[in-house]
Design an enzyme around this catalytic site. Sequence first.
Site, PDB file in Angstrom:
ATOM      1  CE1 TYR A  62      -8.279   4.623 104.955  1.00 23.00           C
ATOM      2  CE2 TYR A  62      -9.851   6.242 105.778  1.00 23.00           C
ATOM      3  CZ  TYR A  62      -9.278   5.549 104.716  1.00 23.00           C
ATOM      4  OH  TYR A  62      -9.693   5.800 103.439  1.00 23.00           O
ATOM      5  CE  LYS A 120      -6.002   7.068 103.897  1.00 26.80           C
ATOM      6  NZ  LYS A 120      -6.674   7.188 102.598  1.00 26.80           N
ATOM      7  CD  GLU A 174     -10.594  13.104  96.856  1.00 22.72           C
ATOM      8  OE1 GLU A 174      -9.383  12.855  96.888  1.00 22.72           O
ATOM      9  OE2 GLU A 174     -11.255  13.385  97.869  1.00 22.72           O
ATOM     10  CG  LEU A 202      -6.524  11.957 101.401  1.00 24.83           C
ATOM     11  CD1 LEU A 202      -6.666  12.464 102.829  1.00 24.83           C
ATOM     12  CD2 LEU A 202      -6.619  10.439 101.366  1.00 24.83           C
TER      13      LEU A 202
END
Length: 276
Positions: free
Chosen positions: A30, A143, A175, A199
Amino acid sequence: MIIFQNRFMDREEAKVDMEDRGYQFGDGVYEVFRIYDGALFDFDNHLDRLVSSAQKIRIELPLSLNEIKKMLMGLVKENSLVNGTLYVQVTRGVANRTHHFPEHPKALLTAYTKQSERPFETTNKGIQTILMDDIRWLRCDIKSINLLPNVLAKQTAKEQGCKEAIFHRDGIVTEGSSSNVFIINGNDLQTHPANNLILNGITRRNIIGLASGLGLNVKEKPYGVEDLLASDEVFVTSTTLEVSPVIGIDSTVIADGQPGPVTRKLQERFEGRVLG
């Protein structure tokens, strides 16, 4: 109006097949785009990342990149969206339930828009966060729609009155559950390198470029939890959080509980890029 199974339709018409591999396996990817004043921000980089994620899990996009681009722009225009987000998802499609890929998969693209205001409260006041073990898989650069560890982390943060959970893997900060994390010490700006453990956020990339323009020393290298907690300033970035200062991590107060001066400068530069 939405895009569902590669075509425009009213949302009420959309029906997800029980054997869609996204529904059964989380077999899909996505992307979330931000719309400012009717324009898709950093559109091409978001599209490139969608293509990259699809390629990494061996999904062939159902339409050409140019067709997808035109459809998404058309959707924003059709819905008269001025400020908000555009969500795009591609699954491997509908097939009999087996773990391996179907013989002739037909990928399905879905997209919808959502009107929303910018996150001024979090960018102006800062956010409280918690630390959590990073229990995710080792391909966080994709993702993927498989987000259960992120969901659990975000829920835990919410239950503790916090906005975000900051992940660490064996003591190394990676993260946030839905953001990238930066630390500032003096003139140094540091964030985890863009490898398989995080990411590579679009806002992250923008901030790294803007930081160089401010004369900051940008370091993309790992750092530990101790470094995080001892930093002069900390902030997180994402499409929806933009550049949000971190003013607390568990019981540790960051930057005297106020957004720091370097973070403020980066916010100003980002605002200039948003406004064009």
